[in-house]
Design a protein around this motif. Structure first.
Motif, PDB file in Angstrom:
ATOM      1  N   LEU A 144       0.816  -1.213   0.000  1.00  0.00           N
ATOM      2  CA  LEU A 144       0.000   0.000   0.000  1.00  0.00           C
ATOM      3  C   LEU A 144       0.852   1.266   0.000  1.00  0.00           C
ATOM      4  N   GLU A 145       1.877   1.287   0.857  1.00  0.00           N
ATOM      5  CA  GLU A 145       2.737   2.469   0.960  1.00  0.00           C
ATOM      6  C   GLU A 145       3.984   2.364   0.079  1.00  0.00           C
ATOM      7  N   HIS A 146       4.232   1.134  -0.440  1.00  0.00           N
ATOM      8  CA  HIS A 146       5.400   0.870  -1.307  1.00  0.00           C
ATOM      9  C   HIS A 146       6.722   1.258  -0.646  1.00  0.00           C
ATOM     10  N   ASP A 147       6.779   0.999   0.643  1.00  0.00           N
ATOM     11  CA  ASP A 147       8.017   1.265   1.398  1.00  0.00           C
ATOM     12  C   ASP A 147       8.833  -0.030   1.423  1.00  0.00           C
ATOM     13  N   PHE A 148       9.702  -0.189   0.417  1.00  0.00           N
ATOM     14  CA  PHE A 148      10.478  -1.419   0.280  1.00  0.00           C
ATOM     15  C   PHE A 148      11.795  -1.383   1.057  1.00  0.00           C
ATOM     16  N   LEU A 149      12.028  -0.302   1.796  1.00  0.00           N
ATOM     17  CA  LEU A 149      13.278  -0.176   2.545  1.00  0.00           C
ATOM     18  C   LEU A 149      13.069  -0.360   4.047  1.00  0.00           C
ATOM     19  N   ASP A 150      11.916  -0.927   4.418  1.00  0.00           N
ATOM     20  CA  ASP A 150      11.620  -1.188   5.836  1.00  0.00           C
ATOM     21  C   ASP A 150      12.463  -2.381   6.294  1.00  0.00           C
ATOM     22  N   ILE A 151      13.532  -2.115   7.047  1.00  0.00           N
ATOM     23  CA  ILE A 151      14.482  -3.151   7.450  1.00  0.00           C
ATOM     24  C   ILE A 151      13.847  -4.226   8.351  1.00  0.00           C
ATOM     25  N   PRO A 152      13.087  -3.838   9.395  1.00  0.00           N
ATOM     26  CA  PRO A 152      12.472  -4.869  10.251  1.00  0.00           C
ATOM     27  C   PRO A 152      11.569  -5.830   9.469  1.00  0.00           C
ATOM     28  N   CYS A 153      10.802  -5.271   8.501  1.00  0.00           N
ATOM     29  CA  CYS A 153       9.919  -6.110   7.692  1.00  0.00           C
ATOM     30  C   CYS A 153      10.732  -7.018   6.765  1.00  0.00           C
ATOM     31  N   PHE A 154      11.814  -6.477   6.223  1.00  0.00           N
ATOM     32  CA  PHE A 154      12.667  -7.284   5.342  1.00  0.00           C
ATOM     33  C   PHE A 154      13.269  -8.465   6.112  1.00  0.00           C
ATOM     34  N   LYS A 155      13.761  -8.189   7.333  1.00  0.00           N
ATOM     35  CA  LYS A 155      14.362  -9.247   8.156  1.00  0.00           C
ATOM     36  C   LYS A 155      13.327 -10.295   8.543  1.00  0.00           C
ATOM     37  N   ALA A 156      12.111  -9.838   8.854  1.00  0.00           N
ATOM     38  CA  ALA A 156      11.043 -10.777   9.224  1.00  0.00           C
ATOM     39  C   ALA A 156      10.659 -11.648   8.033  1.00  0.00           C
ATOM     40  N   LEU A 157      10.567 -11.036   6.846  1.00  0.00           N
ATOM     41  CA  LEU A 157      10.221 -11.772   5.631  1.00  0.00           C
ATOM     42  C   LEU A 157      11.322 -12.761   5.259  1.00  0.00           C
ATOM     43  N   LEU A 158      12.564 -12.316   5.371  1.00  0.00           N
ATOM     44  CA  LEU A 158      13.705 -13.184   5.071  1.00  0.00           C
ATOM     45  C   LEU A 158      13.723 -14.386   6.013  1.00  0.00           C
ATOM     46  N   SER A 159      13.470 -14.124   7.299  1.00  0.00           N
ATOM     47  CA  SER A 159      13.455 -15.191   8.296  1.00  0.00           C
ATOM     48  C   SER A 159      12.361 -16.216   8.005  1.00  0.00           C
ATOM     49  N   LYS A 160      11.160 -15.703   7.669  1.00  0.00           N
ATOM     50  CA  LYS A 160      10.044 -16.593   7.356  1.00  0.00           C
ATOM     51  C   LYS A 160      10.346 -17.435   6.116  1.00  0.00           C
ATOM     52  N   GLY A 161      10.903 -16.763   5.098  1.00  0.00           N
ATOM     53  CA  GLY A 161      11.250 -17.467   3.861  1.00  0.00           C
ATOM     54  C   GLY A 161      12.314 -18.520   4.086  1.00  0.00           C
ATOM     55  N   LEU A 162      13.340 -18.167   4.877  1.00  0.00           N
ATOM     56  CA  LEU A 162      14.401 -19.127   5.196  1.00  0.00           C
ATOM     57  C   LEU A 162      13.846 -20.312   5.972  1.00  0.00           C
ATOM     58  N   GLY A 163      12.984 -20.000   6.940  1.00  0.00           N
ATOM     59  CA  GLY A 163      12.394 -21.066   7.760  1.00  0.00           C
ATOM     60  C   GLY A 163      11.613 -22.053   6.916  1.00  0.00           C
ATOM     61  N   LEU A 164      10.804 -21.534   5.983  1.00  0.00           N
ATOM     62  CA  LEU A 164      10.015 -22.405   5.114  1.00  0.00           C
ATOM     63  C   LEU A 164      10.909 -23.186   4.148  1.00  0.00           C
ATOM     64  N   ALA A 165      12.005 -22.540   3.692  1.00  0.00           N
ATOM     65  CA  ALA A 165      12.948 -23.227   2.802  1.00  0.00           C
ATOM     66  C   ALA A 165      13.648 -24.374   3.543  1.00  0.00           C
ATOM     67  N   ILE A 166      13.991 -24.122   4.804  1.00  0.00           N
ATOM     68  CA  ILE A 166      14.635 -25.165   5.611  1.00  0.00           C
ATOM     69  C   ILE A 166      13.685 -26.341   5.811  1.00  0.00           C
ATOM     70  N   ILE A 167      12.418 -26.039   6.076  1.00  0.00           N
ATOM     71  CA  ILE A 167      11.423 -27.093   6.264  1.00  0.00           C
ATOM     72  C   ILE A 167      11.266 -27.909   4.986  1.00  0.00           C
ATOM     73  N   ALA A 168      11.191 -27.203   3.836  1.00  0.00           N
ATOM     74  CA  ALA A 168      11.067 -27.899   2.551  1.00  0.00           C
ATOM     75  C   ALA A 168      12.278 -28.795   2.300  1.00  0.00           C
ATOM     76  N   GLY A 169      13.476 -28.270   2.616  1.00  0.00           N
ATOM     77  CA  GLY A 169      14.691 -29.057   2.431  1.00  0.00           C
ATOM     78  C   GLY A 169      14.784 -30.234   3.390  1.00  0.00           C
ATOM     79  N   SER A 170      14.228 -30.048   4.601  1.00  0.00           N
ATOM     80  CA  SER A 170      14.329 -31.095   5.621  1.00  0.00           C
ATOM     81  C   SER A 170      13.523 -32.338   5.261  1.00  0.00           C
TER      82      SER A 170
END
Length: 252
Positions: A23-49
């Protein structure tokens, strides 16, 4: 379609981050980026496991041997995985933070059963499987108090170290990594490194973070041995090669 994309996005991020990005197109929000990266990594690890220890299982099945695999190390590894899984599940942590433990546990059980079976201990392999099922139920059904789960989770570091380093000692004595699967060991190492980050982001649980730091170290030792012994044959293979060599005849 838009509603479907929104639901998919909210599965990976919070409502606040969704608003920031879409909505705001704020793609430089660091906390949100870290949270998204963590979620993505977690799901990737689960898929790999789902397949991380399958190469190890297949290698044992194909060779009909568990040579070079330290059964004590496998049992302790399973214990550490199970404690972590039960502790996280009963604490209500997000599945993306610990879900890989579920798949790792079942694959480690398969390895333990196969090693016992191919070493001639068929009855013990069946008893072990039944005992583990009961143990799993007791830990995850609410029969075990949370205080007890916290205590056993704190024991994970020594359990992990003894389990992995006993395998490392077996490799050192044999001068080979035997039937250890390189693919499995490398994926376990990469997964434990990524889990440090996801644990910081998704749980903030100091005990879990420290545990994964030690897990990374222990898995790193095994990976280093795999690289060192890469082209060296196992003890059994070496013995076969020596046996095939013709004895030199003494010339008078």
């Amino acid at each position: 379609m838009t509603d479907l994309i929104r639901k998919g996005a909210l599965f990976l991020m919070s409502q606040k981050c969704y608003d920031n990005y879409f909505l705001e197109h704020d793609f430089l929000d660091i906390p949100c980026f870290k949270a998204l990266l963590s979620k993505g990594l977690g799901l990737a690890i689960i898929a790999g496991s789902v397949l991380v220890k399958v190469p190890q299982v297949l290698k044992i099945l194909n060779n009909k041997s568990g040579e070079g695999i330290n059964i004590l190390g496998v049992m302790l590894d399973l214990l550490a995985i199970t404690f972590h899984m039960s502790y996280s599940f009963m604490n209500g942590y997000p599945f993306s933070a610990w879900g890989d433990s579920t798949f790792l546990a079942f694959q480690t059980v398969a390895i333990a059963v196969l090693v016992l079976y191919f070493s001639g201990r068929k009855v013990q392999s069946v008893i072990f499987l039944l005992a583990y099922a009961v143990f799993l139920y007791v830990l995850n059904s609410g029969l075990t108090p949370m205080k007890a789960l916290i205590t056993i989770q704190s024991c994970n570091i020594p359990i992990l170290l003894v389990g992995k380093l006993s395998q490392a000692f077996t490799n050192f004595k044999a001068g080979s990594t035997g039937q250890l699967s390189a693919a499995t060991c490398f994926m376990m190492f990469a997964g434990s490194v990524a889990r440090i980050f996801t644990s910081i982001q998704e749980t903030g649980d100091q005990m879990m973070i420290i545990t994964f730091c030690f897990s990374t170290f222990a898995n790193g030792v095994i990976v280093a041995q795999l690289l060192y012994y890469w082209n060296k044959p196992s003890g059994a293979q070496d013995a076969k090669v020596k046996a095939k060599k013709p004895k030199s005849k003494k010339v008078d």
